[in-house]
Motif scaffolding. Structure first.
Motif, PDB file in Angstrom:
ATOM      1  N   VAL A  50     109.488   1.806  22.435  1.00 51.25           N
ATOM      2  CA  VAL A  50     108.899   2.877  21.619  1.00 51.25           C
ATOM      3  C   VAL A  50     108.304   2.265  20.349  1.00 51.25           C
ATOM      4  O   VAL A  50     108.972   1.498  19.660  1.00 51.25           O
ATOM      5  N   GLY A  51     107.045   2.638  20.047  1.00 52.05           N
ATOM      6  CA  GLY A  51     106.358   2.021  18.899  1.00 52.05           C
ATOM      7  C   GLY A  51     106.056   0.575  19.247  1.00 52.05           C
ATOM      8  O   GLY A  51     106.325  -0.352  18.480  1.00 52.05           O
ATOM      9  N   ALA A  52     105.470   0.389  20.435  1.00 50.18           N
ATOM     10  CA  ALA A  52     105.359  -0.947  21.051  1.00 50.18           C
ATOM     11  C   ALA A  52     104.401  -1.883  20.322  1.00 50.18           C
ATOM     12  O   ALA A  52     104.458  -3.098  20.528  1.00 50.18           O
ATOM     13  N   HIS A  56     104.897  -7.102  21.834  1.00 49.91           N
ATOM     14  CA  HIS A  56     105.786  -8.276  21.871  1.00 49.91           C
ATOM     15  C   HIS A  56     107.169  -7.989  22.457  1.00 49.91           C
ATOM     16  O   HIS A  56     107.719  -8.824  23.178  1.00 49.91           O
ATOM     17  N   THR A  57     107.721  -6.835  22.156  1.00 50.22           N
ATOM     18  CA  THR A  57     109.089  -6.574  22.614  1.00 50.22           C
ATOM     19  C   THR A  57     109.108  -6.353  24.127  1.00 50.22           C
ATOM     20  O   THR A  57     109.898  -6.969  24.849  1.00 50.22           O
ATOM     21  N   ALA A  58     108.225  -5.488  24.611  1.00 46.63           N
ATOM     22  CA  ALA A  58     108.184  -5.234  26.062  1.00 46.63           C
ATOM     23  C   ALA A  58     107.880  -6.530  26.813  1.00 46.63           C
ATOM     24  O   ALA A  58     108.478  -6.810  27.857  1.00 46.63           O
ATOM     25  N   CYS A  71     105.204   2.509  24.652  1.00 48.01           N
ATOM     26  CA  CYS A  71     104.362   3.617  24.172  1.00 48.01           C
ATOM     27  C   CYS A  71     104.131   3.457  22.677  1.00 48.01           C
ATOM     28  O   CYS A  71     104.986   2.939  21.950  1.00 48.01           O
ATOM     29  N   ASP A  72     102.963   3.869  22.247  1.00 52.69           N
ATOM     30  CA  ASP A  72     102.590   3.739  20.838  1.00 52.69           C
ATOM     31  C   ASP A  72     101.611   4.853  20.490  1.00 52.69           C
ATOM     32  O   ASP A  72     100.770   5.245  21.297  1.00 52.69           O
ATOM     33  N   LEU A  73     101.720   5.321  19.242  1.00 57.85           N
ATOM     34  CA  LEU A  73     100.868   6.404  18.767  1.00 57.85           C
ATOM     35  C   LEU A  73      99.404   5.980  18.628  1.00 57.85           C
ATOM     36  O   LEU A  73      98.495   6.804  18.704  1.00 57.85           O
ATOM     37  N   THR A  74      99.166   4.684  18.420  1.00 54.45           N
ATOM     38  CA  THR A  74      97.823   4.208  18.075  1.00 54.45           C
ATOM     39  C   THR A  74      97.111   3.644  19.303  1.00 54.45           C
ATOM     40  O   THR A  74      97.546   2.639  19.878  1.00 54.45           O
ATOM     41  N   GLU A  75      96.030   4.305  19.667  1.00 51.82           N
ATOM     42  CA  GLU A  75      95.312   3.916  20.889  1.00 51.82           C
ATOM     43  C   GLU A  75      94.856   2.450  20.860  1.00 51.82           C
ATOM     44  O   GLU A  75      94.971   1.736  21.862  1.00 51.82           O
ATOM     45  N   GLY A  98     101.620   7.360  23.146  1.00 52.86           N
ATOM     46  CA  GLY A  98     102.718   8.328  23.141  1.00 52.86           C
ATOM     47  C   GLY A  98     103.407   8.366  21.794  1.00 52.86           C
ATOM     48  O   GLY A  98     103.370   7.400  21.039  1.00 52.86           O
ATOM     49  N   ASP A  99     104.018   9.507  21.521  1.00 57.47           N
ATOM     50  CA  ASP A  99     104.682   9.743  20.240  1.00 57.47           C
ATOM     51  C   ASP A  99     106.200   9.639  20.424  1.00 57.47           C
ATOM     52  O   ASP A  99     106.771  10.324  21.284  1.00 57.47           O
ATOM     53  N   ALA A 100     106.831   8.821  19.598  1.00 57.59           N
ATOM     54  CA  ALA A 100     108.289   8.632  19.658  1.00 57.59           C
ATOM     55  C   ALA A 100     109.039   9.960  19.567  1.00 57.59           C
ATOM     56  O   ALA A 100     110.142  10.095  20.113  1.00 57.59           O
ATOM     57  N   GLU A 101     108.445  10.922  18.876  1.00 61.02           N
ATOM     58  CA  GLU A 101     109.169  12.173  18.636  1.00 61.02           C
ATOM     59  C   GLU A 101     108.916  13.207  19.734  1.00 61.02           C
ATOM     60  O   GLU A 101     109.415  14.325  19.656  1.00 61.02           O
ATOM     61  N   CYS A 115     113.165  -0.336  20.291  1.00 62.35           N
ATOM     62  CA  CYS A 115     112.259   0.115  19.225  1.00 62.35           C
ATOM     63  C   CYS A 115     112.375  -0.915  18.105  1.00 62.35           C
ATOM     64  O   CYS A 115     113.435  -1.032  17.482  1.00 62.35           O
ATOM     65  N   ARG A 116     111.310  -1.688  17.892  1.00 56.64           N
ATOM     66  CA  ARG A 116     111.382  -2.826  16.947  1.00 56.64           C
ATOM     67  C   ARG A 116     110.336  -2.660  15.843  1.00 56.64           C
ATOM     68  O   ARG A 116     109.144  -2.529  16.130  1.00 56.64           O
ATOM     69  N   PHE A 117     110.789  -2.649  14.617  1.00 54.16           N
ATOM     70  CA  PHE A 117     109.922  -2.579  13.432  1.00 54.16           C
ATOM     71  C   PHE A 117     108.937  -1.411  13.500  1.00 54.16           C
ATOM     72  O   PHE A 117     107.764  -1.538  13.143  1.00 54.16           O
TER      73      PHE A 117
END
Ligand code: SAM
Length: 260
Positions: A50-52, A56-58, A71-75, A98-101, A115-117
């Protein structure tokens, strides 16, 4: 208010997505290895990041699990992350907007969520944590890495002011005690696996955020006028001319197991 905050995130991260792919703090952080080694993986797991960001994390987890979704909010970040995965020829990862919320995944669909940083950008972290708990399978693990605020009011205010001046999409560095309460509220256990300081070079840090010059000057003054306690806690270093060279943020890796 929440949607204005999310617009601010999209604005902030759409201008510098490539920087997040190349920046060693994100790409090579020792914490990535620590995250992967902190869970027993069998190669059969499904993972949601989440907030990818640039991925790097995935991408660090991908060789050790069956399938990863980031998933990340920013296209623009999602585009950079998908290109990065293709470039690395890693095929069990995909990135989606996608939105974490408001996660568009079924209940109990992942063995692991990371979910990292990113959590310090979420307007309602407790809402994101409730979503993360919902999509985790019973017994699944959530791994959170973020910088946090010390429990002391002065230190908390200092670091949050610093981060907000640099990047208007920064919402709040939370205290670990706040995280503990939120984890327990959404049915996740809470365990601090490790804490460390991350050193940031001031010039590079403001450049990555595209902080406007007048605000950079205010940041310089904020660091120069820090109290001895703030200077010591955040290891602020100034050069001979009194200009900031670097400082540290406090980071933690936290595990939450669903229903433990
Ligand atoms: N996790 C990345 C890594 O390991 O390299 C770095 C993340 S970057 C510093 C922060 C990311 O959080 C940005 O890409 C931003 O778009 C994303 N973000 C902020 N708010 C979000 C939200 N509500 N839902 C999903 N992503 C969000």
């Amino acid at each position: 208010m929440e949607s204005a905050r999310k617009d601010s995130v999209r604005r902030q991260f759409s201008q510098n997505a490539g920087d997040y792919r190349d920046e060693p703090v994100f790409a090579e952080g020792e914490d990535l290895r620590r995250m992967v080694e902190s869970v027993a993986l069998h190669g059969t797991e499904t993972l949601l990041d989440v907030g990818a960001g640039a991925g790097h994390t995935a991408l660090a987890f991908a060789p050790h699990v069956r399938e990863c979704v980031g998933c990340d909010l920013t296209e623009q970040m999602v585009d950079v992350a998908n290109q990065f995965a293709r470039q690395k020829q890693i095929e069990n990862v995909r990135f989606v907007v996608g939105d974490a919320e408001d996660l568009h995944f079924k209940d109990a669909s992942f063995d692991l969520v990371t979910c990292r940083f990113a959590a310090h950008h979420f307007p309602a972290v407790s809402k994101a944590l409730a979503e993360i708990s919902r999509v985790l399978k019973p017994g699944g693990t959530f791994l959170l890495v973020d910088h946090y605020a010390p429990e002391d009011d002065e230190l908390d205010a200092f670091v949050n002011t610093l981060d907000r001046m640099r990047d208007p999409s920064h919402v709040r560095e939370h205290r670990l005690s706040e995280y503990r309460d939120w984890f327990l509220e959404v049915g996740l256990s809470y365990r601090e696996v490790s804490r460390w300081d991350i050193r940031l070079a001031f010039d590079n840090w403001v450049q990555r955020a595209r902080t406007p010059l007048p605000m950079r000057q205010r940041l310089v003054e904020h660091l120069q006028s820090a109290s001895p306690a703030c200077k010591e806690t955040f290891s602020v270093t100034l050069d001979d001319a009194g200009l900031p060279v670097s400082f540290c943020l406090k980071c933690a890796l936290i595990h939450g197991v669903k229903g433990a």
